[in-house]
Design a protein around this motif. Structure first.
Motif, PDB file in Angstrom:
ATOM      1  N   SER A 108     -75.724 -43.265 -33.275  1.00 19.97           N
ATOM      2  CA  SER A 108     -75.725 -44.503 -32.518  1.00 19.97           C
ATOM      3  C   SER A 108     -77.165 -44.827 -32.116  1.00 19.97           C
ATOM      4  O   SER A 108     -77.940 -43.917 -31.829  1.00 19.97           O
ATOM      5  N   PRO A 109     -77.525 -46.090 -32.069  1.00 21.54           N
ATOM      6  CA  PRO A 109     -78.894 -46.442 -31.675  1.00 21.54           C
ATOM      7  C   PRO A 109     -79.221 -45.961 -30.260  1.00 21.54           C
ATOM      8  O   PRO A 109     -78.396 -46.072 -29.341  1.00 21.54           O
ATOM      9  N   ARG A 110     -80.435 -45.446 -30.082  1.00 20.32           N
ATOM     10  CA  ARG A 110     -80.874 -44.962 -28.768  1.00 20.32           C
ATOM     11  C   ARG A 110     -80.923 -46.070 -27.733  1.00 20.32           C
ATOM     12  O   ARG A 110     -80.742 -45.817 -26.539  1.00 20.32           O
ATOM     13  N   ASP A 111     -81.173 -47.298 -28.160  1.00 22.10           N
ATOM     14  CA  ASP A 111     -81.301 -48.373 -27.181  1.00 22.10           C
ATOM     15  C   ASP A 111     -79.953 -48.833 -26.620  1.00 22.10           C
ATOM     16  O   ASP A 111     -79.891 -49.743 -25.802  1.00 22.10           O
ATOM     17  N   LEU A 112     -78.873 -48.167 -27.019  1.00 26.66           N
ATOM     18  CA  LEU A 112     -77.545 -48.443 -26.462  1.00 26.66           C
ATOM     19  C   LEU A 112     -77.067 -47.253 -25.629  1.00 26.66           C
ATOM     20  O   LEU A 112     -75.868 -47.013 -25.509  1.00 26.66           O
ATOM     21  N   ILE A 115     -78.369 -42.665 -19.167  1.00 25.99           N
ATOM     22  CA  ILE A 115     -77.792 -41.549 -18.421  1.00 25.99           C
ATOM     23  C   ILE A 115     -78.125 -41.771 -16.945  1.00 25.99           C
ATOM     24  O   ILE A 115     -79.299 -41.869 -16.587  1.00 25.99           O
ATOM     25  N   ALA A 116     -77.091 -41.843 -16.137  1.00 21.83           N
ATOM     26  CA  ALA A 116     -77.270 -42.009 -14.688  1.00 21.83           C
ATOM     27  C   ALA A 116     -78.209 -43.171 -14.373  1.00 21.83           C
ATOM     28  O   ALA A 116     -79.042 -43.099 -13.477  1.00 21.83           O
ATOM     29  N   GLY A 117     -78.074 -44.259 -15.119  1.00 18.46           N
ATOM     30  CA  GLY A 117     -78.877 -45.454 -14.884  1.00 18.46           C
ATOM     31  C   GLY A 117     -80.309 -45.371 -15.404  1.00 18.46           C
ATOM     32  O   GLY A 117     -81.105 -46.266 -15.140  1.00 18.46           O
ATOM     33  N   LEU A 118     -80.623 -44.318 -16.151  1.00 16.10           N
ATOM     34  CA  LEU A 118     -81.974 -44.141 -16.692  1.00 16.10           C
ATOM     35  C   LEU A 118     -81.956 -44.185 -18.210  1.00 16.10           C
ATOM     36  O   LEU A 118     -81.022 -43.701 -18.843  1.00 16.10           O
ATOM     37  N   TRP A 119     -83.020 -44.759 -18.763  1.00 22.27           N
ATOM     38  CA  TRP A 119     -83.202 -44.679 -20.207  1.00 22.27           C
ATOM     39  C   TRP A 119     -83.694 -43.271 -20.514  1.00 22.27           C
ATOM     40  O   TRP A 119     -84.665 -42.816 -19.901  1.00 22.27           O
ATOM     41  N   PRO A 120     -83.049 -42.551 -21.409  1.00 26.60           N
ATOM     42  CA  PRO A 120     -83.541 -41.215 -21.744  1.00 26.60           C
ATOM     43  C   PRO A 120     -84.960 -41.277 -22.305  1.00 26.60           C
ATOM     44  O   PRO A 120     -85.321 -42.217 -23.008  1.00 26.60           O
ATOM     45  N   PRO A 121     -85.777 -40.279 -21.963  1.00 25.84           N
ATOM     46  CA  PRO A 121     -87.151 -40.273 -22.466  1.00 25.84           C
ATOM     47  C   PRO A 121     -87.194 -40.133 -23.982  1.00 25.84           C
ATOM     48  O   PRO A 121     -86.261 -39.614 -24.589  1.00 25.84           O
ATOM     49  N   ASP A 122     -88.275 -40.585 -24.558  1.00 23.57           N
ATOM     50  CA  ASP A 122     -88.449 -40.456 -26.005  1.00 23.57           C
ATOM     51  C   ASP A 122     -88.526 -38.988 -26.406  1.00 23.57           C
ATOM     52  O   ASP A 122     -88.956 -38.141 -25.614  1.00 23.57           O
ATOM     53  N   ALA A 127     -91.695 -36.140 -20.415  1.00 24.84           N
ATOM     54  CA  ALA A 127     -90.510 -36.492 -19.621  1.00 24.84           C
ATOM     55  C   ALA A 127     -89.264 -35.806 -20.182  1.00 24.84           C
ATOM     56  O   ALA A 127     -88.444 -35.289 -19.417  1.00 24.84           O
ATOM     57  N   GLU A 128     -89.126 -35.771 -21.499  1.00 28.14           N
ATOM     58  CA  GLU A 128     -87.960 -35.099 -22.073  1.00 28.14           C
ATOM     59  C   GLU A 128     -88.017 -33.597 -21.781  1.00 28.14           C
ATOM     60  O   GLU A 128     -86.993 -32.984 -21.456  1.00 28.14           O
TER      61      GLU A 128
END
Length: 140
Positions: A108-112, A115-122, A127-128
């Motif tokens: 599935s595309p990452r931009d969809l 997690i908990a209102g946050l965009w997962p880090p790249d 950050a990851e």
């Protein structure tokens, strides 16, 4: 996140089996740097009367749907290696128990994904790595 949905016969796995299976699955992803909390494994017991393969009831089939969001592999050779690694991880829970198994992976595309209102880090970012170390989402 990898989301694994494991559809299996009633009684195929004990609670201890499920924990070991989920731990083995999680290890696949943490080995490549993903946070453990990304990995979600759901076990679905299906009675033979509700499980059909080739139009016939089955009490010895495991069907697994894997959804990948955190990482995508475009290279066919890397896809083959990943698929074979997943299959090898399944053997103690399928082949070695004389169960028929099948799985497939969807990406599935990452931009969809949030997690908990946050965009997962790249992938591969500081950050990851912080998320993996904390084993939870953190603002960054």
């Amino acid at each position: 996140m990898p989301l694994w949905q494991i559809h299996h016969p009633v009684g195929a796995y004990s609670e201890q089996d499920k924990r070991a299976f989920a731990t083995d699955i999680t290890a696949i992803y943490t080995a490549v740097g993903l946070p453990a909390f990304y990995v979600v494994v759901l076990f679905h017991e299906v009675p033979a009367a509700d499980y059909y393969v080739g139009g016939e009831p089955s009490d010895a089939t495991v069907r697994i749907v894997v959804k990948h969001l955190a990482r995508h592999l475009d290279d066919p050779d890397r896809r083959r290696v990943m698929t074979e690694r997943l299959d090898a991880t399944l053997h103690p829970y399928t082949r070695d128990r004389k169960l028929h198994w099948e799985f497939h992976v969807e990406e599935s595309p990452r931009d969809l994904w949030m997690i908990a209102g946050l965009w997962p880090p790249d992938p591969g970012t500081d950050a990851e790595r912080a998320w993996a170390e904390a084993n939870r989402p953190l603002p960054y």
